[in-house]
Write a protein that holds these residues in place. Structure first.
Motif, PDB file in Angstrom:
ATOM      1  N   LEU A  87      -4.590  -1.314  -0.771  1.00 46.59           N
ATOM      2  CA  LEU A  87      -5.517  -0.219  -0.231  1.00 46.59           C
ATOM      3  C   LEU A  87      -4.691   1.062  -0.341  1.00 46.59           C
ATOM      4  CD1 LEU A  87      -8.395   0.354   0.622  1.00 46.59           C
ATOM      5  CD2 LEU A  87      -7.702  -0.198   2.932  1.00 46.59           C
ATOM      6  N   SER A 128     -14.041  -8.296  -0.109  1.00 37.12           N
ATOM      7  CA  SER A 128     -13.911  -7.283   1.075  1.00 37.12           C
ATOM      8  C   SER A 128     -13.011  -6.152   0.380  1.00 37.12           C
ATOM      9  CB  SER A 128     -13.485  -7.810   2.285  1.00 37.12           C
ATOM     10  OG  SER A 128     -12.210  -8.241   2.189  1.00 37.12           O
ATOM     11  N   ASN A 132     -13.959  -2.165   0.225  1.00 38.15           N
ATOM     12  CA  ASN A 132     -13.303  -0.810   0.559  1.00 38.15           C
ATOM     13  C   ASN A 132     -13.112   0.041  -0.190  1.00 38.15           C
ATOM     14  OD1 ASN A 132     -13.338  -2.042   3.464  1.00 38.15           O
ATOM     15  ND2 ASN A 132     -11.378  -3.185   3.120  1.00 38.15           N
ATOM     16  N   LYS A 135     -15.424   3.229  -1.704  1.00 30.73           N
ATOM     17  CA  LYS A 135     -15.507   4.528  -0.745  1.00 30.73           C
ATOM     18  C   LYS A 135     -14.828   5.414  -1.333  1.00 30.73           C
ATOM     19  CE  LYS A 135     -12.048   3.496   2.444  1.00 30.73           C
ATOM     20  NZ  LYS A 135     -11.737   3.304   3.839  1.00 30.73           N
TER      21      LYS A 135
END
Length: 213
Positions: A87, A128, A132, A135
């Motif tokens: 991320l 998942s 995320n 976005k």
């Protein structure tokens, strides 16, 4: 460069997959020869090598692990980053792409064989993680990438690639086939198996250029 082996790869993947010629450690002259034989996309593992060899006539993919402090050097040069694995990296790509108003196609790298020496998201975390990353306005998540297990056990290779196909199809069901387009798996030693399991982007180096220098 082995033109006969390149021609065989091109025939094997015809109408099934797109070829990324892995040009790691190769000279500009070798890349030009491959280009003249029909290769159009070249994959680099290291950012400095990419910068040294960059030629706007070719399409470039970053296929190796990308450090966050190198993102600013990569985003102006490549048409795809195939190795999104965290991320924090997604956040950095978003930041640098926003500066130049570029939408970056990316693939999420999956450590499908759970090998400690490999980077990538684990299978069970992938859905998942993709959610995320959706976005970010300047990231275009287009699919998945993996490096097959380094083993002579073909059954294990089949199992890993089949798990990737299942994961890829789940994402297509969730986000649509127009959005989730690419399943990048298969290299010189295992691309025929990868094709059996739905790969449509293969990364071939040594079969085209010979053993790495």
């Amino acid at each position: 460069m082995d033109k006969k082996k390149l021609a065989k790869v091109q025939k094997d993947i015809e109408n099934k997959a797109t070829l990324v010629a892995v040009s790691k450690t190769r000279t500009k002259e070798e890349i030009e020869e491959a280009y003249n034989c029909g290769c159009r996309i070249f994959g680099e593992n290291r950012v400095q090598e990419l910068k040294d060899k960059y030629d706007s006539r070719y399409e470039w993919h970053l296929i190796g692990h990308l450090q966050r402090n190198k993102v600013k050097d990569v985003v102006p040069l490549v048409s795809m980053i195939e190795s999104l694995d965290s991320l924090r990296l997604a956040q950095e790509i978003e930041k640098e792409c926003s500066k130049i108003n570029k939408i970056m196609p990316v693939l999420v790298e999956v450590n499908i064989s759970r090998e400690e020496n490999k980077t990538g998201i684990y299978f069970e975390e992938c859905l998942s993680f993709v959610k995320n990353c959706m976005k970010f306005e300047h990231l275009d998540i287009q699919g998945l990438m993996c490096v097959g297990p380094l083993t002579d056990d073909e059954e294990h290779i089949h199992e890993c690639f089949e798990k990737m196909r299942v994961l890829f199809q789940r994402l297509q069901t969730e986000y649509g086939k127009d959005k989730i387009k690419y399943l990048s798996m298969g290299m010189s030693q295992d691309y025929p198996i990868a094709l059996e399991h739905g790969s449509n982007l293969v990364r071939i180096g040594s079969l085209i250029f010979g053993k790495r220098k």
